[in-house]
Design an enzyme around this catalytic site. Structure first.
Site, PDB file in Angstrom:
ATOM      1  N   LYS A   1      67.617 -70.914   1.400  1.00 48.40           N
ATOM      2  CA  LYS A   1      68.512 -70.911   2.435  1.00 48.40           C
ATOM      3  C   LYS A   1      68.665 -69.581   2.883  1.00 48.40           C
ATOM      4  CE  LYS A   1      72.887 -70.233   0.904  1.00 48.40           C
ATOM      5  NZ  LYS A   1      73.550 -69.067   1.261  1.00 48.40           N
ATOM      6  N   ASN A   2      68.625 -68.528   1.979  1.00 53.11           N
ATOM      7  CA  ASN A   2      68.759 -67.042   2.590  1.00 53.11           C
ATOM      8  C   ASN A   2      67.802 -66.454   3.137  1.00 53.11           C
ATOM      9  OD1 ASN A   2      71.387 -67.408   1.444  1.00 53.11           O
ATOM     10  ND2 ASN A   2      71.048 -66.371  -0.506  1.00 53.11           N
TER      11      ASN A   2
ATOM     12  N   CYS B   1      84.704 -62.821   1.824  1.00 49.25           N
ATOM     13  CA  CYS B   1      84.662 -64.117   1.823  1.00 49.25           C
ATOM     14  C   CYS B   1      85.181 -64.151   0.167  1.00 49.25           C
ATOM     15  CB  CYS B   1      83.275 -64.721   1.716  1.00 49.25           C
ATOM     16  SG  CYS B   1      82.039 -64.282   0.473  1.00 49.25           S
TER      17      CYS B   1
ATOM     18  N   ARG C   1      82.483 -57.885   1.023  1.00 47.44           N
ATOM     19  CA  ARG C   1      81.406 -57.852   1.659  1.00 47.44           C
ATOM     20  C   ARG C   1      81.403 -57.011   3.122  1.00 47.44           C
ATOM     21  NH1 ARG C   1      79.551 -63.047   0.435  1.00 47.44           N
ATOM     22  NH2 ARG C   1      77.527 -62.513   1.048  1.00 47.44           N
ATOM     23  N   PRO C   2      81.511 -55.471   2.867  1.00 45.68           N
ATOM     24  CA  PRO C   2      81.518 -54.731   4.003  1.00 45.68           C
ATOM     25  C   PRO C   2      80.047 -54.736   4.568  1.00 45.68           C
ATOM     26  CG  PRO C   2      81.105 -53.640   1.806  1.00 45.68           C
ATOM     27  CD  PRO C   2      81.463 -55.084   1.401  1.00 45.68           C
TER      28      PRO C   2
ATOM     29  N   ASP D   1      78.809 -51.905   6.380  1.00 48.93           N
ATOM     30  CA  ASP D   1      78.897 -50.470   7.015  1.00 48.93           C
ATOM     31  C   ASP D   1      77.211 -49.919   6.688  1.00 48.93           C
ATOM     32  OD1 ASP D   1      79.297 -50.882   3.758  1.00 48.93           O
ATOM     33  OD2 ASP D   1      78.779 -48.620   3.889  1.00 48.93           O
ATOM     34  N   GLN D   2      76.510 -50.525   5.835  1.00 55.27           N
ATOM     35  CA  GLN D   2      75.134 -49.992   6.034  1.00 55.27           C
ATOM     36  C   GLN D   2      74.283 -50.653   6.821  1.00 55.27           C
ATOM     37  OE1 GLN D   2      74.131 -47.848   3.195  1.00 55.27           O
ATOM     38  NE2 GLN D   2      76.327 -47.643   3.313  1.00 55.27           N
TER      39      GLN D   2
ATOM     40  N   ASP E   1      73.731 -64.468  -7.917  1.00 58.94           N
ATOM     41  CA  ASP E   1      73.824 -65.970  -7.401  1.00 58.94           C
ATOM     42  C   ASP E   1      73.641 -66.842  -8.526  1.00 58.94           C
ATOM     43  OD1 ASP E   1      72.790 -65.731  -3.944  1.00 58.94           O
ATOM     44  OD2 ASP E   1      74.404 -64.852  -4.998  1.00 58.94           O
TER      45      ASP E   1
ATOM     46  N   ARG F   1      76.918 -76.309   1.109  1.00 61.45           N
ATOM     47  CA  ARG F   1      76.658 -75.428   2.032  1.00 61.45           C
ATOM     48  C   ARG F   1      75.193 -74.900   1.801  1.00 61.45           C
ATOM     49  NH1 ARG F   1      80.391 -70.319   2.357  1.00 61.45           N
ATOM     50  NH2 ARG F   1      78.408 -69.760   3.167  1.00 61.45           N
TER      51      ARG F   1
END
Ligand code: EPZ
Length: 430
Positions: free
Chosen positions: A22-23, A117, A122-123, A125-126, A305, A397
């Protein structure tokens, strides 16, 4: 609301085909818009996250033809909108990969800011740091990220944390920047490598993916390709731990064993037997599970995960185990649900201290998020009695045909929507 109803106690036995990652698929679909030529992608998992991203892409003008359940053809020569609406970002935060792709191709992108989430803040910024380093003007206003550049120029970028998303997003934008970009402290996950291989199959010039230094020489355009997504190491790991907790004997097929090494190592530590083949791994669990300690780390460390899944196994193991979650700040939400099934776990900050119990008892619980939900299914499969899991939309999902695959291994479970269906299942299984 859909639920799973499970009668635990059956060892899972048999073989299961693992689907596409998925990812990897989410990032590769985004990267595929960077060419105006037609791209064919195979081994896409048929899961909600992928299908929502496809809708977001169609929403900006990408032409998508579904060849079969796991393959599509797409063409992005007629994109007319460079703005991704909040409705899509709300449903699948990985839509933010479209920023890097649109910025790289059109030097302009506008995407709603993804919120946190249920596993953490879950920023991003990078991601934004990388786009700015490439010369983009990046502003946030009214909840939208606006990125624009006259020209994108390669740069030497040091990531402050190891982040899969930022590594991939910056790699995409840099693949069509002028000059060379070096990403230091890059993520090394298999799906980072898969995205780099995909971009290179379209004519990009990326070296070092899979190491912590990725070197990208920008090109002026990318061309058509046909590409197949790598197998999903987390789906595979989830079924491997399903064998562990049900005292089963399961062979996961169509996998890359190297991607599963940290998962295999932990299964061996807790007393399972693991046999590796070229594209399959067999897990046999015949003895009482033993305690161990685990800390989640970026690849090749033990994956975050898979943390809920090993947590479920350790709560059934003899002795005390310690699980440390070093990636996300809120990834123990399965613990409260597991406690209803008899687990004995104490969470202190980012550490769970687990006193193993002899077994779970079935209960009515709910899936707090994707991987925690999958882990609670494993608990239900090993529990004495009936377990009902609400909110299984989270699980679906990221897992294609999860109940169907588990039933093919001997699980006694059904998807249910009404209480009547639950009663029918209870009557059927006795
Ligand atoms: C990807 O999320 C995966 N999602 C996650 O899988 C996975 O858990 C995670 O990588 C780690 O492997 C997708 O690929 C769609 P990160 P991502 O950026 O990219 C911090 C699942 O279950 N960080 O590697 O968002 C961040 O807070 C999902 O399939 C920053 O500080 O993860 C976290 O602590 C859940 N600033 C750490 O880095 C940034 O700009 C790792 O996050 C970005 C991240």
């Amino acid at each position: 609301m859909e639920q799973y109803v499970i009668k635990g106690g059956n060892p899972l036995v048999g073989e299961v085909e693992i689907g596409g990652a998925k990812n990897a698929g989410l990032a590769i679909l985004a990267a595929a818009i960077m060419t105006d030529e037609t791209v064919t992608i195979d081994n896409l998992p048929d899961v909600k996250d992928i299908n929502v991203l496809l809708q977001a892409m169609e929403g900006i003008g990408v032409k998508i033809q579904r060849i079969n359940r796991h393959s599509i053809k797409m063409n992005s020569s007629l994109i007319e909108d460079l703005s991704i609406e909040y409705e899509f970002i709300k449903k699948i935060r990985a839509s933010y990969y479209l920023i890097g792709a649109l910025l790289g191709k059109y030097k302009k992108a506008q995407v709603a800011l993804p919120g946190g989430c249920n596993i953490g803040s879950r920023p991003i910024d990078q991601h934004l740091k990388g786009f700015k380093a490439l010369g983009a003007d990046v502003r946030i206003s009214h909840g939208l990220i606006m990125a624009e550049a006259e020209r994108l120029k390669g740069n030497h970028i040091y990531l402050d944390v190891v982040t899969v998303g930022a590594t991939i997003n910056i790699m995409m934008a840099a693949s069509m920047a002028e000059g060379t970009t070096i990403i230091e402290n890059a993520a090394k996950e298999p799906h980072v490598v898969d995205v780099a291989n995909f971009l290179n199959s379209m004519g990009a010039n990326i070296k070092g993916a899979g190491t912590d230094v990725i070197r990208i020489k920008g090109v002026t355009n990318l061309h058509k390709t046909e590409y197949s997504i790598i197998p999903d190491q987390i789906e595979a790991g989830t079924f491997m731990f399903a064998a562990a907790v049900t005292k089963g004997d399961v062979t996961v097929k169509n996998v890359i064993p190297k991607h599963l090494e940290s998962i295999t190592a932990k299964l061996l530590e807790i007393g399972c037997e693991v046999e590796e083949f070229d594209d399959a791994v067999r897990v046999v669990s015949s003895k009482a599970l033993q305690h161990t300690h685990v800390k989640t780390l970026p690849y090749p460390g033990f994956p975050t995960d898979m943390q809920p899944q090993i947590g479920v196994a350790l709560a059934l193991s003899e002795g005390t185990s310690i699980v440390t979650e070093s990636i996300f700040e809120n990834r123990f939400r399965y613990v409260d649900e597991l406690t209803k099934m008899g687990a004995s776990i104490k969470v202190e900050g980012n550490t769970a201290i687990i006193d193993g119990v002899s077994g779970y008892t079935g209960a009515r619980i709910s899936a707090p998020d994707l991987r925690a939900g999958a882990a609670l299914v494993l608990a239900g499969l090993s529990a004495e009695g009936i377990t009902i899991i609400d909110d299984i939309a989270y699980i679906e999902r990221g897992y294609e045909d999860f109940d169907i695959k588990l039933k093919s291994l001997g699980a006694l479970m059904e998807r249910a929507v009404t209480d009547k269906e639950i009663q029918k299942f209870r009557f059927k299984v006795g």
